[in-house]
Design an enzyme around this catalytic site. Structure first.
Site, mmCIF file in Angstrom:
data_model
loop_
_atom_site.group_PDB
_atom_site.id
_atom_site.type_symbol
_atom_site.label_atom_id
_atom_site.label_comp_id
_atom_site.label_asym_id
_atom_site.label_seq_id
_atom_site.Cartn_x
_atom_site.Cartn_y
_atom_site.Cartn_z
ATOM 1 N N ALA A 33 0.807 -1.219 0.000
ATOM 2 C CA ALA A 33 0.000 0.000 0.000
ATOM 3 C C ALA A 33 0.837 1.264 0.000
ATOM 4 O O ALA A 33 0.410 2.308 -0.507
ATOM 5 C CB ALA A 33 -0.933 -0.004 1.210
ATOM 6 N N ASP A 120 -5.303 -1.765 -7.223
ATOM 7 C CA ASP A 120 -5.736 -0.536 -7.880
ATOM 8 C C ASP A 120 -5.393 -0.459 -9.362
ATOM 9 O O ASP A 120 -5.846 0.445 -10.068
ATOM 10 C CB ASP A 120 -5.147 0.688 -7.165
ATOM 11 C CG ASP A 120 -3.648 0.555 -6.920
ATOM 12 O OD1 ASP A 120 -2.898 0.253 -7.871
ATOM 13 O OD2 ASP A 120 -3.225 0.750 -5.755
ATOM 14 N N HIS A 135 -3.657 -10.122 -5.008
ATOM 15 C CA HIS A 135 -4.980 -9.982 -4.392
ATOM 16 C C HIS A 135 -6.055 -9.632 -5.413
ATOM 17 O O HIS A 135 -7.150 -9.221 -5.031
ATOM 18 C CB HIS A 135 -4.931 -8.919 -3.294
ATOM 19 C CG HIS A 135 -4.076 -9.312 -2.124
ATOM 20 N ND1 HIS A 135 -3.701 -8.431 -1.144
ATOM 21 C CD2 HIS A 135 -3.533 -10.500 -1.786
ATOM 22 C CE1 HIS A 135 -2.947 -9.047 -0.255
ATOM 23 N NE2 HIS A 135 -2.827 -10.307 -0.624
ATOM 24 N N SER A 208 5.561 -1.976 1.764
ATOM 25 C CA SER A 208 4.719 -2.993 2.386
ATOM 26 C C SER A 208 5.112 -3.156 3.844
ATOM 27 O O SER A 208 6.304 -3.190 4.178
ATOM 28 C CB SER A 208 4.867 -4.343 1.662
ATOM 29 O OG SER A 208 4.143 -5.352 2.347
ATOM 30 N N ASN A 233 10.813 1.077 2.844
ATOM 31 C CA ASN A 233 9.537 1.374 3.491
ATOM 32 C C ASN A 233 9.725 2.530 4.468
ATOM 33 O O ASN A 233 10.786 2.675 5.076
ATOM 34 C CB ASN A 233 9.014 0.145 4.243
ATOM 35 C CG ASN A 233 7.529 0.216 4.521
ATOM 36 O OD1 ASN A 233 6.733 0.497 3.623
ATOM 37 N ND2 ASN A 233 7.141 -0.029 5.755
ATOM 38 N N ASP A 250 10.534 7.073 1.478
ATOM 39 C CA ASP A 250 9.330 7.099 0.662
ATOM 40 C C ASP A 250 9.651 6.453 -0.690
ATOM 41 O O ASP A 250 10.640 6.808 -1.345
ATOM 42 C CB ASP A 250 8.894 8.556 0.468
ATOM 43 C CG ASP A 250 7.547 8.684 -0.209
ATOM 44 O OD1 ASP A 250 7.283 7.939 -1.176
ATOM 45 O OD2 ASP A 250 6.758 9.537 0.222
#
Length: 264
Positions: A33, A120, A135, A208, A233, A250
């Site tokens: 995400a 997405d 997913h 993640s 991360n 980031d």
């Protein structure tokens, strides 16, 4: 990229990682995400801090999106799913610099497989072609009876106009083509991901938390198979201590910098 005084260390780490990637026979990336949040998609978990949108599961009940709910009450499931979709994508989302950097790595022959926990579709929108959507994807819906898939956007229009639940031509109920709570990951996609993790020389875990299993097992599979493990991360993960590269940054800054280091 990070706090003042730490940039030189991060740059040096990215430069060393770039050297390994340049020499690697196979490189695999896993994204979560944290790669999508900079595109305006709220995080799913965490604390509300007032600096951005509330995490999704702070404002929506995960139980509403369980497979049991879909089976028992598909009408209300789709009503709640529409609300969730507006929360996730209502402002419009586009690929960001992290998505574009991964597509660039693939196009230049430095990335062999892109495994993602995100649904997405932004990796594909950025031009990545080696994507394994662990997913599923919100870009499709699937019939729960016959298994036929179709583009999601026209179905969402039907849902907005009151068709709840939307149905397939065969009469079956349509379902977002994503893994709901209570459903296993599709075997084919996860099998491909495991094979890629076992065969890679470098495994990049990007954006993640590495807590959602079984996808979180993939870095372990790569490391135990002899691959170099790099974790990129903003927040700590349970893999940080065993990672060969632990880069607290980031993804929208670290990945373009990694591409630049490869160019250099």
């Amino acid at each position: 990229m990070e706090r003042d005084g730490e940039n030189d260390g991060v740059d040096a780490t990215l430069s060393a990682l770039a050297t390994e990637i340049a020499d690697a026979e196979r490189v695999v990336a896993l994204t979560g995400a944290g790669v999508s949040v900079p595109s305006g998609i709220p995080p799913f978990r965490g604390e509300s801090n007032g600096d951005g949108p509330d995490p999704v599961w702070n404002t929506h009940d995960p139980a509403d999106f369980h497979r049991r709910r879909f089976d028992a009450d598909p009408e209300r499931f789709w009503t709640d799913r529409l609300s969730l979709r507006e929360t996730l994508y209502g402002g419009g989302v586009e690929p960001n610099a992290a998505h574009e950097a991964l597509a660039t790595l693939e196009a230049r022959g430095h990335l062999d497989a892109l495994l993602t926990q995100n649904v997405d579709g932004l990796h594909a929108a950025a031009g990545s072609e080696s994507v394994v959507e662990l997913h599923g994807t919100s870009a499709r819906v699937v019939c729960d009876r016959c298994g036929a898939t179709q583009p999601a956007d026209p179905v969402w229009e039907r849902v907005r106009e009151g068709e709840r639940p939307p149905t397939c031509d065969c009469g079956g109920v349509l379902k977002p083509d994503v893994v709901l709570f209570g459903e296993p990951l599709p075997d084919e996609g996860f099998d491909r991901a495991q094979r890629a993790a076992r065969r890679c020389a470098v495994f990049l875990a990007v954006g993640s938390s590495l807590t959602v299993r079984p996808a979180a097992l993939l870095p372990e599979i790569a490391a135990e198979s002899g691959g170099t493990l790099a974790v990129i991360n903003l927040d700590p993960t349970e893999y940080d201590e065993r990672a060969d590269y632990d880069i607290r940054a980031d993804a929208t800054e670290a990945l373009p910098a990694l591409v630049a280091a490869l160019d250099g």
